[in-house]
Structures are given as structure tokens and as C-alpha cells.
Design a protein around this motif. Structure first.
Motif, short mmCIF file in Angstrom:
data_model
loop_
_atom_site.label_atom_id
_atom_site.label_comp_id
_atom_site.label_asym_id
_atom_site.label_seq_id
_atom_site.Cartn_x
_atom_site.Cartn_y
_atom_site.Cartn_z
N ARG A 61 48.33 43.86 44.14
CA ARG A 61 47.32 43.12 43.48
C ARG A 61 46.74 43.91 42.66
O ARG A 61 45.73 44.78 43.05
CB ARG A 61 46.52 42.12 44.28
N LEU A 62 46.93 43.96 41.14
CA LEU A 62 46.44 44.70 40.26
C LEU A 62 45.49 43.75 39.34
O LEU A 62 45.86 42.80 38.98
CB LEU A 62 47.48 45.52 39.40
N GLY A 63 44.35 44.33 39.10
CA GLY A 63 43.22 43.71 38.13
C GLY A 63 43.31 44.00 36.97
O GLY A 63 43.43 45.54 36.69
N VAL A 64 43.20 43.33 35.83
CA VAL A 64 43.25 43.93 34.61
C VAL A 64 42.16 43.14 33.70
O VAL A 64 42.17 42.03 33.75
CB VAL A 64 44.58 43.82 33.80
N LEU A 65 41.12 43.79 33.22
CA LEU A 65 39.92 43.22 32.40
C LEU A 65 40.34 43.26 31.01
O LEU A 65 40.99 44.43 30.32
CB LEU A 65 38.60 43.98 32.66
N LEU A 66 40.41 42.24 30.36
CA LEU A 66 40.60 42.02 29.06
C LEU A 66 39.15 41.51 28.25
O LEU A 66 38.62 40.76 28.31
CB LEU A 66 41.84 41.13 28.66
N PRO A 67 38.87 42.21 27.04
CA PRO A 67 37.66 41.82 26.22
C PRO A 67 38.11 40.59 25.42
O PRO A 67 39.25 40.09 25.46
CB PRO A 67 37.68 43.25 25.24
N ALA A 94 51.44 41.47 41.69
CA ALA A 94 50.85 40.40 41.28
C ALA A 94 49.54 40.85 40.24
O ALA A 94 48.55 41.72 40.74
CB ALA A 94 49.82 39.58 42.26
N VAL A 95 49.55 40.67 38.91
CA VAL A 95 48.68 41.09 37.90
C VAL A 95 47.77 39.97 37.69
O VAL A 95 47.85 38.93 37.22
CB VAL A 95 49.31 41.49 36.71
N ASP A 96 46.23 40.29 38.20
CA ASP A 96 45.07 39.05 38.12
C ASP A 96 44.39 39.52 36.68
O ASP A 96 43.70 40.49 36.62
CB ASP A 96 44.25 39.42 38.98
N LEU A 97 44.81 39.00 35.44
CA LEU A 97 44.34 39.15 34.12
C LEU A 97 43.01 38.30 34.10
O LEU A 97 43.13 37.14 34.17
CB LEU A 97 45.32 38.76 32.92
N ARG A 98 41.93 38.95 33.82
CA ARG A 98 40.56 38.47 33.65
C ARG A 98 40.41 38.62 32.16
O ARG A 98 39.91 39.77 31.90
CB ARG A 98 39.68 38.93 34.57
N ARG A 99 40.17 37.58 31.42
CA ARG A 99 39.80 37.60 30.01
C ARG A 99 38.14 37.49 30.18
O ARG A 99 37.51 36.45 30.63
CB ARG A 99 40.40 36.50 29.27
N LEU A 100 37.46 38.54 29.64
CA LEU A 100 35.97 38.61 29.65
C LEU A 100 35.68 37.32 28.61
O LEU A 100 35.87 37.68 27.54
CB LEU A 100 35.35 39.89 29.45
N PRO A 101 34.49 37.03 28.76
CA PRO A 101 33.79 36.00 27.73
C PRO A 101 32.92 36.97 26.91
O PRO A 101 32.64 36.50 25.76
CB PRO A 101 32.85 34.98 28.53
N ASP A 121 44.06 46.20 44.78
CA ASP A 121 44.90 47.72 45.02
C ASP A 121 44.64 48.79 43.69
O ASP A 121 44.67 50.06 44.06
CB ASP A 121 46.02 47.47 45.30
N GLY A 122 44.41 47.92 42.47
CA GLY A 122 44.09 49.12 41.31
C GLY A 122 43.78 48.30 40.34
O GLY A 122 43.71 46.99 40.17
N LEU A 123 42.95 48.95 39.41
CA LEU A 123 42.45 48.25 38.30
C LEU A 123 42.71 48.93 36.81
O LEU A 123 42.61 50.22 36.75
CB LEU A 123 40.80 48.15 38.57
N ALA A 124 42.61 48.11 35.76
CA ALA A 124 42.59 48.76 34.52
C ALA A 124 41.56 47.80 33.82
O ALA A 124 41.55 46.69 33.75
CB ALA A 124 44.08 48.37 34.01
N LEU A 125 41.00 48.77 32.98
CA LEU A 125 39.99 48.27 32.06
C LEU A 125 39.56 49.19 30.79
O LEU A 125 40.02 49.93 30.72
CB LEU A 125 38.63 48.07 32.77
N THR A 126 39.30 48.15 29.78
CA THR A 126 38.69 48.81 28.67
C THR A 126 37.26 49.53 28.93
O THR A 126 36.15 48.60 29.19
CB THR A 126 38.35 48.04 27.54
N ALA A 127 36.86 50.58 28.66
CA ALA A 127 35.67 51.21 29.29
C ALA A 127 34.43 50.97 28.30
O ALA A 127 34.55 50.68 27.13
CB ALA A 127 35.77 52.63 29.34
N ILE A 128 33.31 50.76 29.08
CA ILE A 128 32.02 50.83 28.34
C ILE A 128 31.05 51.92 28.49
O ILE A 128 30.96 52.05 29.56
CB ILE A 128 31.17 49.20 28.63
N ASP A 129 31.08 52.79 27.78
CA ASP A 129 30.58 54.29 28.00
C ASP A 129 29.24 54.19 27.92
O ASP A 129 28.45 54.95 27.07
CB ASP A 129 31.20 55.07 26.81
N THR A 130 28.69 54.02 29.27
CA THR A 130 27.21 53.97 29.63
C THR A 130 27.25 54.50 30.85
O THR A 130 28.02 54.60 31.75
CB THR A 130 26.66 52.64 29.73
#
Length: 350
Positions: A61-67, A94-101, A121-130
């Protein structure tokens, strides 16, 4: 002997042992030596074939955060994610795509915590560099692999980054600008947020070559658009009403269509250059009309597809990424090649 048992013997987390085994991330030399000594003494050897069989039978199960898709650029990234999800579904992924508000620290952390509750099991995201997000991702990376795409962290333990080399993209934009600038004056950069490393690096890259310009120029402080065409329109329209010394509008982040709309509405498009990024339909329209002088694409489909592929190979096949940075193209488009659709390896039509 298992990774958990090695972690217990070494007095560290499973994630730390994983980083030593796969030579990724920073581990204190004395801890790395302790783990390697235990591995030597126990004769431990990770059985990648068994690991792959276990993963394929249990599923990943992979999580992907989408702006937010209010920035149309991310729709092309979404297309790559969806394509990868369909492809790897046959391997039990299974890719769990989460569209962020909204693209904020709180929203990203809250969404990741929700994913973790459901099992991840793994995560992909667009970084917020803070600092807060970097620290959070570093802690998370001790539990599971993280891949960043489109924009990176300044320093984190993610296993790799997929996206444009933004400093080089900024230098490319700057060198082209210096060769074609119509008049001396001010260059005004627009970024989405100061926490988006991709955008600040594009401005830094452009700044680094402005000494080559044959006419005097000044680089103004960057103005934020919040990834909004409406906000970019207001910023540029207000700027053009107040100032007559602007030589170029440099849109290093979102809001490029709104900025071009404002420049077009001002009637000063023939006098002021505009440079931006991405191949959005509105940007191409302004490129063809001459309001935008050139735009730089960056293969968003690949930025969506490749993180899923990397995470699958890492988790199911035990393949550590061969590189820390997987750079996508710096695709310069002028009016003459605005509609060019070439063949790109791995992604088909650009």
C-alpha cells in the motif's frame, strides 16, 4: 536473524538498520559500524527473493500526496500517478492517492497520519521545505521509504527525488533572457510560496547568470502567488499600474496563466518580456500570441509515474534507487515549437 533482531542488538530502530543495509540516508559513523559489526558476526544476508514473494502475496500500500488541482500543472502529475497505479495493481500494489485541499504543513501531516492509521508501506509527496516538515519526514523515514517529487527538501532522509534540476532550469531561463532582453530594467520573479524549494531555486539559478546580461538589470524580491491564477493576475496588474521600469516578469512557480492574462490586458506585452514554466494550455495560448516569450516544461507525467515505480522496486524487489536525484527534462518551448509532441522514453508522448 531478522532486521528487527539486528535493531534490538544494536539498540536502534528498524529504519536505521534499513538505511545501513541499503546505504541511504545519514547514520552516525559509530552506529553504522556497530550495525555492520553485528551483520558480520551473525552472517545476516537479506533474502530479497523471499522478501519480494512475501510482499507480492501480502500486497503493498503506497500513499501519494497530490497538491491542489487548482494549479492545472498537477493534473498532468495526477495522470502519471493514475497510470502507474493501474500498471502496478497487477503486482498487488494499491496506490492511495490523496488530493490535498491546500498545500500546508498541517494538511500534509494530518493526511500522512491518516494514511499511517490505515497501514502504509511507502510514501511519495511534493515537499514543503520547512524545518518542521523536514524533521517530520526524517522521523517517518525510519519507518518506511519516502520519495519526493517535483520539489525537494533542503535536507531529509527521503530515498530519492524525482523532478527537474531547478537551479539548472533557472540558469537556462536566465541565459536565454540575457540573450533576448529588450531593454534595461527590473526583473520581477513570481513564486507560489517561499517554502517551495523548486521555485526559490529557479530564482537563484536565474540570479546566478544575470551578470552576463549586456544591459543593466535588477532582480526584485520575489512576490508570492499562492499557486493561484487569480492572485497572480492581481499581483501583476497592480505592479504594472505602479511601475514603468519593468523589463521582464519571471514566473518561477504557479499562476503563470493569470500573470500572462494581466500582462496581455495591460497592453504592454510587446514591451515587457515574460518567462514561465510548464506547458499548460493557457500558457501555450499566450506563447503563441507572443505574450509569453518562452516557457520551460518538466515532464509532469514522469514525475507522477516514477515515484510509484521506485517505491515498488524498493519494497517488493529490494532495489535501492541507483541515484538520489532522478532529473526530468528542461524542455524549452518557443512559439515555433509550442505544439511539439516528441516521444519520451518511459512515458510515451510528452
Amino acid at each position: 536473524m531478522t532486521i528487527n533482531e539486528i535493531a534490538q542488538l544494536a539498540g536502534v530502530s528498524r529504519g536505521t538498520v534499513d538505511r545501513v543495509l541499503h546505504n541511504r540516508g545519514k547514520v552516525k559513523p559509530e552506529i553504522q559500524e556497530r550495525i555492520q559489526q553485528i551483520i558480520r558476526e551473525t552472517g545476516f544476508s537479506p533474502n530479497m527473493a523471499a522478501s519480494a514473494l512475501k510482499r507480492s502475496s501480502n500486497g503493498l500500500r503506497l500513499g501519494v500526496l497530490l497538491p491542489p488541482l487548482s494549479n492545472a500543472f498537477y493534473r498532468d502529475i495526477q495522470s502519471g500517478i493514475v497510470h502507474a497505479a493501474k500498471h502496478y495493481a497487477q503486482y498487488g500494489v494499491a496506490v492511495d492517492l490523496r488530493r490535498l485541499p491546500e498545500l500546508t504543513e498541517d494538511t500534509q501531516i494530518r493526511t500522512i497520519e491518516q494514511l499511517l492509521e490505515d497501514g502504509l508501506d511507502g510514501l511519495a509527496l511534493t515537499a514543503i521545505d520547512t524545518p518542521r516538515m523536514t524533521a517530520y519526514i526524517n522521523r517517518l523515514s525510519e519507518q518506511l521509504p519516502v520519495v519526493t517529487y517535483n520539489t525537494d527538501f533542503t535536507a531529509s532522509q527521503r530515498i530519492c527525488f524525482v523532478g527537474q534540476e531547478h537551479l539548472s532550469a533557472g540558469r537556462t531561463a536566465g541565459n536565454l533572457l540575457c540573450k533576448s532582453l529588450r531593454k534595461p530594467g527590473a526583473i520581477v520573479p513570481l513564486i507560489s510560496y517561499a517554502s517551495i524549494l523548486a521555485h526559490t531555486q529557479r530564482v537563484d539559478g536565474l540570479r546566478s547568470v544575470l551578470g552576463n546580461c549586456p544591459v543593466p538589470v535588477t532582480l526584485e524580491p520575489a512576490l508570492e502567488t499562492a499557486e493561484s491564477d487569480e492572485q497572480a493576475f492581481r499581483v501583476v496588474a497592480g505592479l504594472l499600474q505602479k511601475r514603468t521600469d519593468i523589463a521582464c516578469i519571471y514566473v518561477a512557480g504557479g499562476g503563470q496563466v493569470g500573470a500572462a492574462d494581466a500582462l496581455c490586458a495591460s497592453g504592454r506585452g510587446a514591451d515587457i518580456m515574460m518567462i514561465c514554466y510548464d506547458l499548460l494550455p493557457g500558457t501555450i495560448r499566450h506563447l503563441k500570441s507572443g505574450v509569453v516569450d518562452y516557457t520551460i516544461g518538466q515532464q509532469p507525467f514522469l514525475q507522477g509515474y516514477l515515484p510509484v515505480s521506485i517505491l515498488y522496486e524498493y519494497l517488493a524487489l529490494g532495489r535501492t534507487p541507483k541515484k538520489e536525484f532522478y532529473y526530468t527534462s528542461i524542455d524549452v518551448r518557443l512559439r515555433e515549437n509550442a505544439d511539439f509532441n516528441g516521444i519520451s522514453a518511459m512515458t510515451g508522448i510528452i
